[in-house]
Design a protein around this motif. Sequence first.
Motif, PDB file in Angstrom:
ATOM      1  N   CYS A 174      43.520  51.423  54.371  1.00 51.97           N
ATOM      2  CA  CYS A 174      43.333  50.624  53.170  1.00 51.97           C
ATOM      3  C   CYS A 174      41.901  50.163  53.085  1.00 51.97           C
ATOM      4  O   CYS A 174      41.285  49.812  54.075  1.00 51.97           O
ATOM      5  N   GLY A 175      41.373  50.120  51.887  1.00 54.32           N
ATOM      6  CA  GLY A 175      40.051  49.588  51.661  1.00 54.32           C
ATOM      7  C   GLY A 175      40.106  48.070  51.631  1.00 54.32           C
ATOM      8  O   GLY A 175      41.113  47.446  51.895  1.00 54.32           O
ATOM      9  N   VAL A 176      38.992  47.468  51.294  1.00 57.21           N
ATOM     10  CA  VAL A 176      38.927  46.030  51.199  1.00 57.21           C
ATOM     11  C   VAL A 176      39.413  45.661  49.809  1.00 57.21           C
ATOM     12  O   VAL A 176      38.673  45.653  48.849  1.00 57.21           O
ATOM     13  N   CYS A 177      40.705  45.377  49.708  1.00 58.50           N
ATOM     14  CA  CYS A 177      41.352  45.241  48.413  1.00 58.50           C
ATOM     15  C   CYS A 177      41.044  43.891  47.781  1.00 58.50           C
ATOM     16  O   CYS A 177      41.038  42.868  48.445  1.00 58.50           O
ATOM     17  N   GLY A 178      40.802  43.908  46.477  1.00 59.14           N
ATOM     18  CA  GLY A 178      40.701  42.693  45.714  1.00 59.14           C
ATOM     19  C   GLY A 178      39.384  41.967  45.818  1.00 59.14           C
ATOM     20  O   GLY A 178      39.257  40.846  45.340  1.00 59.14           O
ATOM     21  N   THR A 179      38.368  42.535  46.428  1.00 59.99           N
ATOM     22  CA  THR A 179      37.110  41.822  46.595  1.00 59.99           C
ATOM     23  C   THR A 179      36.199  41.959  45.393  1.00 59.99           C
ATOM     24  O   THR A 179      35.228  41.224  45.273  1.00 59.99           O
ATOM     25  N   ALA A 180      36.417  42.916  44.538  1.00 59.80           N
ATOM     26  CA  ALA A 180      35.586  43.089  43.344  1.00 59.80           C
ATOM     27  C   ALA A 180      36.476  42.984  42.127  1.00 59.80           C
ATOM     28  O   ALA A 180      37.409  43.746  41.960  1.00 59.80           O
ATOM     29  N   SER A 181      36.195  42.046  41.278  1.00 53.10           N
ATOM     30  CA  SER A 181      37.006  41.846  40.089  1.00 53.10           C
ATOM     31  C   SER A 181      36.576  42.799  38.999  1.00 53.10           C
ATOM     32  O   SER A 181      35.499  43.405  39.040  1.00 53.10           O
ATOM     33  N   ILE A 182      37.428  42.910  37.979  1.00 50.07           N
ATOM     34  CA  ILE A 182      37.077  43.742  36.829  1.00 50.07           C
ATOM     35  C   ILE A 182      35.818  43.201  36.158  1.00 50.07           C
ATOM     36  O   ILE A 182      34.953  43.973  35.722  1.00 50.07           O
ATOM     37  N   ASP A 183      35.682  41.879  36.086  1.00 47.59           N
ATOM     38  CA  ASP A 183      34.498  41.286  35.464  1.00 47.59           C
ATOM     39  C   ASP A 183      33.226  41.667  36.218  1.00 47.59           C
ATOM     40  O   ASP A 183      32.185  41.941  35.617  1.00 47.59           O
ATOM     41  N   ALA A 184      33.300  41.675  37.551  1.00 49.45           N
ATOM     42  CA  ALA A 184      32.135  42.048  38.346  1.00 49.45           C
ATOM     43  C   ALA A 184      31.773  43.509  38.113  1.00 49.45           C
ATOM     44  O   ALA A 184      30.594  43.868  38.039  1.00 49.45           O
ATOM     45  N   LEU A 185      32.783  44.366  37.988  1.00 49.20           N
ATOM     46  CA  LEU A 185      32.523  45.770  37.709  1.00 49.20           C
ATOM     47  C   LEU A 185      31.878  45.946  36.335  1.00 49.20           C
ATOM     48  O   LEU A 185      30.971  46.767  36.158  1.00 49.20           O
ATOM     49  N   ARG A 186      32.340  45.189  35.355  1.00 43.80           N
ATOM     50  CA  ARG A 186      31.759  45.277  34.019  1.00 43.80           C
ATOM     51  C   ARG A 186      30.278  44.922  34.042  1.00 43.80           C
ATOM     52  O   ARG A 186      29.461  45.514  33.340  1.00 43.80           O
ATOM     53  N   ALA A 187      29.937  43.936  34.858  1.00 48.10           N
ATOM     54  CA  ALA A 187      28.540  43.504  34.940  1.00 48.10           C
ATOM     55  C   ALA A 187      27.665  44.542  35.638  1.00 48.10           C
ATOM     56  O   ALA A 187      26.502  44.735  35.279  1.00 48.10           O
ATOM     57  N   ARG A 188      28.240  45.234  36.625  1.00 52.73           N
ATOM     58  CA  ARG A 188      27.449  46.178  37.403  1.00 52.73           C
ATOM     59  C   ARG A 188      27.358  47.555  36.768  1.00 52.73           C
ATOM     60  O   ARG A 188      26.339  48.231  36.875  1.00 52.73           O
ATOM     61  N   ARG A 189      28.421  47.992  36.117  1.00 51.59           N
ATOM     62  CA  ARG A 189      28.465  49.356  35.607  1.00 51.59           C
ATOM     63  C   ARG A 189      29.182  49.360  34.259  1.00 51.59           C
ATOM     64  O   ARG A 189      30.392  49.466  34.200  1.00 51.59           O
ATOM     65  N   PRO A 190      28.428  49.245  33.166  1.00 56.36           N
ATOM     66  CA  PRO A 190      29.064  49.262  31.843  1.00 56.36           C
ATOM     67  C   PRO A 190      29.864  50.538  31.628  1.00 56.36           C
ATOM     68  O   PRO A 190      29.528  51.607  32.152  1.00 56.36           O
ATOM     69  N   ALA A 191      30.923  50.414  30.864  1.00 58.98           N
ATOM     70  CA  ALA A 191      31.767  51.570  30.572  1.00 58.98           C
ATOM     71  C   ALA A 191      30.994  52.610  29.769  1.00 58.98           C
ATOM     72  O   ALA A 191      30.145  52.288  28.949  1.00 58.98           O
TER      73      ALA A 191
END
Length: 280
Positions: free
Chosen positions: A121-138
């Motif tokens: 298993c990876g490190v689950c739940g450490t990056a939120s969807i909001d954090a992903l949106r900030a780092r890598r726009p769709a």
Amino acid sequence: MTVRKGPTTRTRVREVTPERVRERRDDLATEEPLEIRVQAGGERRTLAITMRTPGADFELAAGFLHGEGVAGPGGIAAIGYCTDEDVPPEARYNTVTVRLEAATLPDLPSLDRHFMTSSACGVCGTASIDALRARRPAVPPGADGLKIAPAVLYELPDRLRAAQSVFGKTGGLHASGLFTPDGAQVAVREDVGRHNALDKLVGWALLDGLLPLRDHVLLVSGRTSYEIVQKAVVAGIPVVCGVSAPSSLAVELAREFGLTLAGFLRGERVNLYTCPERIM
């Protein structure tokens, strides 16, 4: 004397078949802990302890830190096995210190606790969807103009399998492979953990200055989880394929970020779960 373990470990096994019983040698995939420490300025912290297959440890640490938002391109000054006084000699090759270019350690929630992750298993739940949106726009489907023929996808599992040297000896490793849109192999990494295999691949690209990995196809040897898609999104990979099924969260995440997610890639068959426009 400090012994550095390799990706395989020899053992003895009793093989039982209807015809005979015999003792023979067998090769196992090595599973050992890796402690990842980060250092900036005069501060040093343990960020994670993960179970992994020894080999490409620096890539694994770099890829993990990239996926967690700790270090991006140009953010790593040096990586080395730890020689701190608190690390016994037998653990030297199981402890990696990453020195960051930053003057201080990032103020991240993930630095406030030590992760213990298994190889499954990876490190689950450490990056939120909001954090992903900030780092890598769709990326809107079709905006990148990437097109891949289905026949190219059909060939990728055999090419990945042919590149899995340790799996050939042990039968016990996952793999992540990076390919061009015409099916040429770029890089392959193996590990007992599918998330680790991808971290090694992303870490290799990070250390070689190749991120983001636009115009590439990722193939993973197992199922495609949320964490796999998360790491692919952060690395800029537009197409992710798995030989098994994706999870529901993986599909949701891929759909939001414009990533083409393919599953059950076996023989001349593939299921396209999101953004099928790139496969034609």
